[in-house]
Design a protein around this motif. Structure first.
Motif, PDB file in Angstrom:
ATOM      1  N   THR A  72       1.435   8.092  -7.022  1.00 44.03           N
ATOM      2  CA  THR A  72       1.314   9.552  -6.944  1.00 44.03           C
ATOM      3  C   THR A  72       2.397  10.243  -7.761  1.00 44.03           C
ATOM      4  N   VAL A 122       2.694   1.480  -3.512  1.00 44.62           N
ATOM      5  CA  VAL A 122       1.787   1.890  -4.593  1.00 44.62           C
ATOM      6  C   VAL A 122       1.332   3.332  -4.395  1.00 44.62           C
ATOM      7  N   SER A 123       1.099   3.737  -3.147  1.00 43.07           N
ATOM      8  CA  SER A 123       0.669   5.120  -2.887  1.00 43.07           C
ATOM      9  C   SER A 123       1.732   6.116  -3.329  1.00 43.07           C
ATOM     10  N   ILE A 124       2.987   5.870  -2.920  1.00 38.36           N
ATOM     11  CA  ILE A 124       4.076   6.782  -3.294  1.00 38.36           C
ATOM     12  C   ILE A 124       4.350   6.718  -4.791  1.00 38.36           C
ATOM     13  N   THR A 135       0.253  -4.092  -7.886  1.00 37.63           N
ATOM     14  CA  THR A 135       0.191  -4.266  -6.436  1.00 37.63           C
ATOM     15  C   THR A 135       0.436  -5.712  -6.049  1.00 37.63           C
ATOM     16  N   THR A 180       7.111   1.078  -9.455  1.00 43.31           N
ATOM     17  CA  THR A 180       5.698   1.415  -9.644  1.00 43.31           C
ATOM     18  C   THR A 180       5.555   2.789 -10.279  1.00 43.31           C
ATOM     19  N   LEU A 226       0.827  -1.209   0.000  1.00 44.33           N
ATOM     20  CA  LEU A 226       0.000   0.000   0.000  1.00 44.33           C
ATOM     21  C   LEU A 226       0.859   1.257   0.000  1.00 44.33           C
ATOM     22  N   VAL A 227       1.937   1.238   0.815  1.00 44.71           N
ATOM     23  CA  VAL A 227       2.842   2.395   0.867  1.00 44.71           C
ATOM     24  C   VAL A 227       3.556   2.568  -0.468  1.00 44.71           C
ATOM     25  N   TRP A 264       9.421   1.867  -4.193  1.00 45.45           N
ATOM     26  CA  TRP A 264       8.388   2.517  -5.009  1.00 45.45           C
ATOM     27  C   TRP A 264       8.808   2.920  -6.425  1.00 45.45           C
TER      28      TRP A 264
END
Length: 203
Positions: free
Chosen positions: A18, A13-15, A123, A76, A10-11, A73
């Motif tokens: 974005t 993919v979020s970073i 993910t 991704t 989750l961390v 990250w």
């Protein structure tokens, strides 16, 4: 291991999503700056960086998740960046832009929804990498000693001399569990990528 893998994913993919989304959609100087930052992070070896950060921070489950998240990250970000740059040039986006659709409207209503399948497949692959990273850190003694994971089991097995004593039952089960889970998530991620990616499906 699953908990760390899921939350780390989750961390990551979020970073990554974005940074990749912002740089790919807005382009120009934004893309150059964020792209250069992503390249720098990709050039840095992930494992030594994770080891250094984990050694600096206090050993805990949260810190392990943070360490994995902030070092893995870039991959991704690259995937999302390339997909975003491709999507924003598609004819349907040009039509929305021509009839007066604003940049934020196009981003929220057309770009992000079309990134969903790619992010989902990515993910799943990231979870496999995160599980392997957690096992590696725990095996090196940099994980949370109060939480039992496969990497922690291997760490205690080696530090107590299980392998030289021939106590293979302390080593093989957690090692096989890590291998099977990582392989399973990797195969699932590749399968989803083939389903969602028309170019791969045509092959």
């Amino acid at each position: 291991s699953m908990e760390v893998g899921s939350f780390s994913a989750l961390v990551i993919v979020s970073i990554g999503a974005t940074i990749g989304l912002v740089s790919g959609y807005f382009g120009g100087k934004t893309n150059e700056i964020l792209g250069a930052f992503t390249d720098i992070m990709m050039v840095l070896p992930a494992l030594p960086l994770m080891v250094v950060l984990a050694a600096i921070l206090r050993p805990s489950l949260t810190n392990v998740i943070i360490v994995i998240g902030i070092t893995v990250w870039p991959g991704t970000a690259r995937v999302v960046n390339s997909q975003t740059m491709s999507l924003k040039e598609r004819p349907f986006v040009e039509r929305v832009r021509a009839i007066g659709g604003g940049r934020l409207y196009i981003l929220w209503k057309h770009i992000i929804p079309n990134l969903g399948p790619v992010l989902f497949a990515n993910t799943v692959l990231v979870i496999a990498n995160a599980v392997l990273a957690e096992a590696t850190l725990s095996f090196l003694g940099l994980g949370d000693p109060t939480q039992i994971s496969w990497g922690t089991m291997l760490y205690f097995a080696f530090t107590t001399g299980a392998l030289p004593a021939g106590a293979y039952w302390y080593v093989i089960p957690p090692g096989m569990a890590i291998a099977i889970m990582v392989l399973g998530f990797a195969l699932l991620g590749n399968g989803l990528d083939e389903i969602f990616n028309p170019r791969l499906r045509e092959r």
